[in-house]
Write a protein that holds these residues in place. Sequence first.
Motif, PDB file in Angstrom:
ATOM      1  N   UNK A 198       1.087  -1.210  -0.001  1.00 28.02           N
ATOM      2  CA  UNK A 198      -0.038   0.046   0.008  1.00 28.02           C
ATOM      3  C   UNK A 198       0.741   1.274   0.158  1.00 28.02           C
ATOM      4  N   UNK A 199       2.001   1.093   0.721  1.00 30.03           N
ATOM      5  CA  UNK A 199       3.071   2.465   0.703  1.00 30.03           C
ATOM      6  C   UNK A 199       3.566   2.560  -0.678  1.00 30.03           C
ATOM      7  N   UNK A 200       3.726   1.594  -1.380  1.00 29.84           N
ATOM      8  CA  UNK A 200       3.994   1.819  -2.796  1.00 29.84           C
ATOM      9  C   UNK A 200       3.079   2.488  -3.699  1.00 29.84           C
ATOM     10  N   UNK A 201       1.829   2.079  -3.509  1.00 29.14           N
ATOM     11  CA  UNK A 201       0.735   2.594  -4.363  1.00 29.14           C
ATOM     12  C   UNK A 201       0.539   4.179  -4.088  1.00 29.14           C
ATOM     13  N   UNK A 202       0.431   4.132  -2.599  1.00 30.78           N
ATOM     14  CA  UNK A 202       0.452   5.530  -2.174  1.00 30.78           C
ATOM     15  C   UNK A 202       1.376   6.456  -2.706  1.00 30.78           C
ATOM     16  N   UNK A 203       2.623   6.222  -2.660  1.00 30.17           N
ATOM     17  CA  UNK A 203       3.932   6.946  -3.006  1.00 30.17           C
ATOM     18  C   UNK A 203       3.754   6.950  -4.689  1.00 30.17           C
ATOM     19  N   UNK A 204       3.389   6.265  -5.094  1.00 32.68           N
ATOM     20  CA  UNK A 204       3.314   6.239  -6.563  1.00 32.68           C
ATOM     21  C   UNK A 204       2.164   7.526  -7.089  1.00 32.68           C
ATOM     22  N   UNK A 205       1.221   7.217  -6.478  1.00 35.01           N
ATOM     23  CA  UNK A 205      -0.040   8.113  -6.641  1.00 35.01           C
ATOM     24  C   UNK A 205       0.244   9.541  -6.138  1.00 35.01           C
ATOM     25  N   UNK A 206       0.899   9.669  -5.233  1.00 37.72           N
ATOM     26  CA  UNK A 206       1.377  10.886  -4.875  1.00 37.72           C
ATOM     27  C   UNK A 206       2.245  11.961  -5.717  1.00 37.72           C
ATOM     28  N   UNK A 207       2.840  11.196  -6.729  1.00 43.07           N
ATOM     29  CA  UNK A 207       3.700  11.910  -7.475  1.00 43.07           C
ATOM     30  C   UNK A 207       3.036  12.820  -8.685  1.00 43.07           C
ATOM     31  N   UNK A 208       3.397  13.851  -9.145  1.00 43.42           N
ATOM     32  CA  UNK A 208       2.522  14.377 -10.223  1.00 43.42           C
ATOM     33  C   UNK A 208       2.579  13.904 -11.323  1.00 43.42           C
ATOM     34  N   UNK A 209       1.406  14.259 -12.107  1.00 43.37           N
ATOM     35  CA  UNK A 209       1.340  13.698 -13.801  1.00 43.37           C
ATOM     36  C   UNK A 209       1.296  12.053 -13.767  1.00 43.37           C
ATOM     37  N   UNK A 210       0.911  11.507 -12.644  1.00 45.73           N
ATOM     38  CA  UNK A 210       0.913  10.111 -12.725  1.00 45.73           C
ATOM     39  C   UNK A 210      -0.488   9.350 -13.472  1.00 45.73           C
ATOM     40  N   UNK A 211      -0.203   8.548 -14.197  1.00 47.04           N
ATOM     41  CA  UNK A 211      -1.212   7.598 -14.774  1.00 47.04           C
ATOM     42  C   UNK A 211      -1.145   6.367 -14.324  1.00 47.04           C
ATOM     43  N   UNK A 212      -2.459   5.655 -14.241  1.00 42.80           N
ATOM     44  CA  UNK A 212      -2.333   4.266 -13.903  1.00 42.80           C
ATOM     45  C   UNK A 212      -2.705   3.493 -15.180  1.00 42.80           C
ATOM     46  N   UNK A 213      -2.229   2.529 -15.646  1.00 36.89           N
ATOM     47  CA  UNK A 213      -2.415   1.797 -16.582  1.00 36.89           C
ATOM     48  C   UNK A 213      -2.736   0.440 -16.067  1.00 36.89           C
ATOM     49  N   UNK A 214      -3.461  -0.496 -16.760  1.00 36.09           N
ATOM     50  CA  UNK A 214      -3.636  -1.854 -16.269  1.00 36.09           C
ATOM     51  C   UNK A 214      -2.769  -2.806 -17.089  1.00 36.09           C
ATOM     52  N   UNK A 215      -2.212  -3.928 -16.476  1.00 34.70           N
ATOM     53  CA  UNK A 215      -1.700  -4.844 -17.270  1.00 34.70           C
ATOM     54  C   UNK A 215      -2.440  -5.976 -17.541  1.00 34.70           C
ATOM     55  N   UNK A 216      -2.072  -7.101 -18.119  1.00 33.54           N
ATOM     56  CA  UNK A 216      -2.961  -8.354 -18.502  1.00 33.54           C
ATOM     57  C   UNK A 216      -3.658  -8.862 -17.489  1.00 33.54           C
ATOM     58  N   UNK A 217      -2.992  -8.705 -16.328  1.00 38.52           N
ATOM     59  CA  UNK A 217      -3.850  -9.348 -15.099  1.00 38.52           C
ATOM     60  C   UNK A 217      -4.590  -8.414 -14.104  1.00 38.52           C
ATOM     61  N   UNK A 218      -4.897  -7.317 -14.936  1.00 37.57           N
ATOM     62  CA  UNK A 218      -5.417  -5.921 -14.306  1.00 37.57           C
ATOM     63  C   UNK A 218      -4.680  -5.528 -13.154  1.00 37.57           C
ATOM     64  N   UNK A 219      -3.223  -5.581 -13.169  1.00 42.25           N
ATOM     65  CA  UNK A 219      -2.357  -5.198 -12.232  1.00 42.25           C
ATOM     66  C   UNK A 219      -1.932  -3.899 -12.529  1.00 42.25           C
ATOM     67  N   UNK A 220      -1.775  -2.823 -11.511  1.00 45.23           N
ATOM     68  CA  UNK A 220      -1.392  -1.543 -11.766  1.00 45.23           C
ATOM     69  C   UNK A 220      -0.110  -1.297 -12.103  1.00 45.23           C
ATOM     70  N   UNK A 221       0.152  -0.580 -13.428  1.00 45.76           N
ATOM     71  CA  UNK A 221       1.359   0.013 -13.824  1.00 45.76           C
ATOM     72  C   UNK A 221       1.379   1.653 -13.613  1.00 45.76           C
ATOM     73  N   UNK A 222       2.250   2.216 -12.997  1.00 50.48           N
ATOM     74  CA  UNK A 222       2.067   3.564 -12.613  1.00 50.48           C
ATOM     75  C   UNK A 222       3.109   4.129 -13.760  1.00 50.48           C
ATOM     76  N   UNK A 223       2.716   5.180 -14.504  1.00 54.99           N
ATOM     77  CA  UNK A 223       3.466   5.813 -15.562  1.00 54.99           C
ATOM     78  C   UNK A 223       3.572   7.341 -15.158  1.00 54.99           C
ATOM     79  N   UNK A 224       4.453   8.058 -15.676  1.00 57.09           N
ATOM     80  CA  UNK A 224       4.517   9.629 -15.974  1.00 57.09           C
ATOM     81  C   UNK A 224       5.123   9.709 -17.474  1.00 57.09           C
ATOM     82  N   UNK A 225       4.153  10.545 -18.033  1.00 57.15           N
ATOM     83  CA  UNK A 225       4.661  11.005 -19.300  1.00 57.15           C
ATOM     84  C   UNK A 225       4.665   9.524 -20.414  1.00 57.15           C
TER      85      UNK A 225
END
Length: 146
Positions: free
Chosen positions: A14-41
Amino acid sequence: MSVRPGASEPATAENVHEAALAMPYVTVERGGGDNPVYQVGRKSFVYFRTPRPDAVDPETGERYHDVVMIWVASEHDKRALVDEPDSPFFTTSHFDGHPSVLVRASRLDEVDRDEIVELVQEAWLSQASRRRANAWLADHDLPLIE
């Protein structure tokens, strides 16, 4: 399990998810298993992997179901994490030459929360544009990237 004196509480997924989402310009894509992939640009910086044949339990041969891939700035940074004795961070031959480390979510409690937040922030910085990275660094009174 014990946390080093002066360290924060043990890290969690959960800390990983929170830290990733706290960064600006982040989008969350979904992998083949509906797993989150955090992206910037459109560049990934944290990726919750689906089970893959390169990350398996050495005793049972079962694929790990909880591997998180985190980008790092350099091979030196990668080696510092994976070569440390008793480190929960690892790599596989699939990632030779790739600036990332792997960690099982079930072993995140071997790292303290502040360390994992910093690692996620550094992952974001390694993938963000220089303009975005420098804006974030300036907001946090940290040295800018030249």
